[in-house]
Design a protein around this motif. Structure first.
Motif, PDB file in Angstrom:
ATOM      1  N   TRP A   1       0.833  -1.205   0.000  1.00 15.54           N
ATOM      2  CA  TRP A   1       0.000   0.000   0.000  1.00 15.54           C
ATOM      3  C   TRP A   1       0.872   1.261   0.000  1.00 15.54           C
ATOM      4  O   TRP A   1       0.658   2.191  -0.786  1.00 15.54           O
ATOM      5  N   ASN A   2       1.880   1.264   0.866  1.00 14.80           N
ATOM      6  CA  ASN A   2       2.765   2.428   0.942  1.00 14.80           C
ATOM      7  C   ASN A   2       3.524   2.634  -0.362  1.00 14.80           C
ATOM      8  O   ASN A   2       3.806   3.774  -0.746  1.00 14.80           O
ATOM      9  N   THR A   3       3.856   1.535  -1.027  1.00 17.77           N
ATOM     10  CA  THR A   3       4.546   1.635  -2.317  1.00 17.77           C
ATOM     11  C   THR A   3       3.656   2.333  -3.338  1.00 17.77           C
ATOM     12  O   THR A   3       4.104   3.244  -4.059  1.00 17.77           O
ATOM     13  N   LEU A   4       2.381   1.954  -3.378  1.00 16.12           N
ATOM     14  CA  LEU A   4       1.443   2.613  -4.299  1.00 16.12           C
ATOM     15  C   LEU A   4       1.263   4.088  -3.932  1.00 16.12           C
ATOM     16  O   LEU A   4       1.258   4.956  -4.805  1.00 16.12           O
ATOM     17  N   GLN A   5       1.147   4.360  -2.632  1.00 20.34           N
ATOM     18  CA  GLN A   5       0.916   5.735  -2.176  1.00 20.34           C
ATOM     19  C   GLN A   5       2.089   6.649  -2.485  1.00 20.34           C
ATOM     20  O   GLN A   5       1.929   7.846  -2.656  1.00 20.34           O
ATOM     21  N   SER A   6       3.295   6.047  -2.536  1.00 22.36           N
ATOM     22  CA  SER A   6       4.452   6.889  -2.824  1.00 22.36           C
ATOM     23  C   SER A   6       4.817   6.862  -4.314  1.00 22.36           C
ATOM     24  O   SER A   6       5.937   7.194  -4.689  1.00 22.36           O
ATOM     25  N   GLY A   7       3.862   6.463  -5.140  1.00 25.29           N
ATOM     26  CA  GLY A   7       4.051   6.602  -6.578  1.00 25.29           C
ATOM     27  C   GLY A   7       4.575   5.367  -7.282  1.00 25.29           C
ATOM     28  O   GLY A   7       4.836   5.402  -8.485  1.00 25.29           O
ATOM     29  N   GLY A   8       4.742   4.276  -6.551  1.00 26.98           N
ATOM     30  CA  GLY A   8       5.205   3.034  -7.179  1.00 26.98           C
ATOM     31  C   GLY A   8       4.131   2.425  -8.064  1.00 26.98           C
ATOM     32  O   GLY A   8       2.944   2.724  -7.914  1.00 26.98           O
ATOM     33  N   SER A   9       4.552   1.564  -8.967  1.00 29.04           N
ATOM     34  CA  SER A   9       3.618   0.878  -9.859  1.00 29.04           C
ATOM     35  C   SER A   9       2.985  -0.306  -9.123  1.00 29.04           C
ATOM     36  O   SER A   9       3.433  -0.690  -8.032  1.00 29.04           O
ATOM     37  N   VAL A  10       1.975  -0.894  -9.746  1.00 26.51           N
ATOM     38  CA  VAL A  10       1.362  -2.082  -9.137  1.00 26.51           C
ATOM     39  C   VAL A  10       2.363  -3.239  -9.056  1.00 26.51           C
ATOM     40  O   VAL A  10       2.333  -4.031  -8.110  1.00 26.51           O
ATOM     41  N   LEU A  11       3.274  -3.327 -10.035  1.00 28.88           N
ATOM     42  CA  LEU A  11       4.317  -4.357  -9.968  1.00 28.88           C
ATOM     43  C   LEU A  11       5.240  -4.106  -8.780  1.00 28.88           C
ATOM     44  O   LEU A  11       5.601  -5.029  -8.052  1.00 28.88           O
ATOM     45  N   ASP A  12       5.641  -2.829  -8.600  1.00 23.46           N
ATOM     46  CA  ASP A  12       6.457  -2.474  -7.428  1.00 23.46           C
ATOM     47  C   ASP A  12       5.722  -2.866  -6.144  1.00 23.46           C
ATOM     48  O   ASP A  12       6.329  -3.381  -5.191  1.00 23.46           O
TER      49      ASP A  12
END
Ligand SMILES: *[C@@H]1O[C@H](CO)[C@@H](O)[C@H](O)[C@H]1NC(C)=O
Ligand SMILES: *[C@@H]1O[C@H](CO)[C@@H](O)[C@H](O)[C@H]1NC(C)=O
Length: 336
Positions: free
Chosen positions: A36-47
């Motif tokens: 979730w934090n990865t998505l919130q900080s601009g990461g892709s769904v793969l990230d």
């Protein structure tokens, strides 16, 4: 950063959906938070799915993911993982990976740094080392202990059959018997040997990804690969339909490609819960008491789960984070 939205819950009635969405099998909350934090900080769904599964590899979620768990018949821990890009239908997978802790990272490297889809065994480990992953011993005091107890208990549970000495009573080495006996398989798989994190992420734009990571089945025959890294079995993602991820008795479940089946049901118009149930029902027809569960999400962020009612499973727990919650929430479903 924790942001708390004070929104009356009636604005989000049961079954409503919001994107982005992260959903994963079992109550592995830190994995959900990492994704979730990865998505919130601009990461892709793969990230997101990579980071989520990697968190479980570091945390050794329940001893069923990552190093130091599920020693095989020789005491070694080996890892399986898979990652799938639902936009491009690219996949990277590794099985029977030795010496490398970050299996999901290696799976992604297979996808991004080779034309292949699936690498296995010692050669996969050499590929990983060449790609800069660090070789380490995956054995810990805990896994040595599990192994020692198993030896002391005459190698039970045991997954061999049609061999001598009788594998239900004795350790190996084994030789095949000439006449095959009827298979009276009573599963040794239960909540304590469940075998995976499966995770789905969908962003606001409808990009879908899925991933799995596991150290497989405790006391498995060396070389055994479960459902987790098998495309369409452990997970499947297609940004035009949705994604699913399965967990449980992988030796049985992989024969039915439940994740692929669930995604195809959603493509045909089934809502996620129905799609999940259909995938479980298909397995149930042949293995009424199998241990297993599946999570499903469609491209609008609606999600559901289903599990087979078995002696060791009556309720299945999974984690969800979406913009309505902004923090991982524990969900459960009653098995049928
Ligand atoms: C398995 O079940 C069959 C049918 O119930 C029985 O005849 C057979 O003896 C059983 N085999 C073993 C190894 O228990
Ligand atoms: C996802 O499932 C929900 C619930 O059944 C449904 O209302 C929605 O239309 C589905 N979305 C898509 C894109 O099919």
């Amino acid at each position: 950063m924790l942001v708390i939205f004070l929104i009356p819950s009636f604005l989000f009635p049961l079954g409503d959906a919001s994107l982005p969405l992260v959903i994963n099998t079992w109550p592995f909350k830190d994995a959900t938070a990492a994704a979730w934090n990865t998505l919130q900080s601009g990461g892709s769904v793969l990230d997101a799915v990579e980071k989520g599964c990697a968190q479980c590899e570091i945390d050794q979620c329940d001893g069923t993911v990552g190093y130091g768990g599920s020693p095989d018949e020789t005491g070694e821990t080996t890892l399986d993982a898979m990652i799938m890009n639902g936009d491009t239908i690219e996949v990277g997978a590794v099985a029977n990976l030795r010496r490398i802790k970050n299996a999901i990272g290696v799976a992604r490297a297979v996808m991004e740094r080779s034309e292949h889809t699936f690498l296995a065994g010692e050669s996969a480990s050499v590929f990983a080392e060449n790609m800069g992953f660090i070789a380490e011993d995956l054995t810990t005091d805990k896994s040595l202990n599990i192994f020692a107890e198993w030896l002391k208990g005459n190698c039970q549970p045991n997954y061999r059959k049609n061999v001598i000495p009788d594998p239900s009573k004795h350790c190996g080495p084994y030789k095949p018997i000439t006449t095959l006996q009827q298979d009276n398989r009573t599963s040794h798989i239960n909540i304590h040997s469940h075998d995976t994190i499966g995770m789905i992420a969908i962003d606001q734009a409808g990009h879908v990804a899925a991933a799995t990571s596991t150290n497989g089945l405790r006391h498995k025959v060396p070389g055994r690969v479960g459902d987790s890294p098998i495309i369409g079995a452990g997970a499947y993602a297609d940004s035009s339909a949705g994604a699913a991820a399965a967990t449980g008795d992988g030796d049985v479940m992989m024969r039915f490609l439940p994740s692929y089946l669930a995604v195809e049901q959603m493509r045909a118009g089934a809502d996620p819960t129905t799609a999940c149930k259909m995938a479980i029902s298909r397995i149930k027809r042949h293995y009424s008491e199998f241990f297993g569960a599946i999570i499903c999400a469609n491209t609008t962020g609606h999600y559901g789960a289903a599990c087979n009612k078995a002696p060791s499973l009556s309720t299945f727990h999974y984690m969800v984070a979406d913009s309505a919650s902004d923090t991982p929430l524990l969900k459960s479903v009653n098995c049928f």
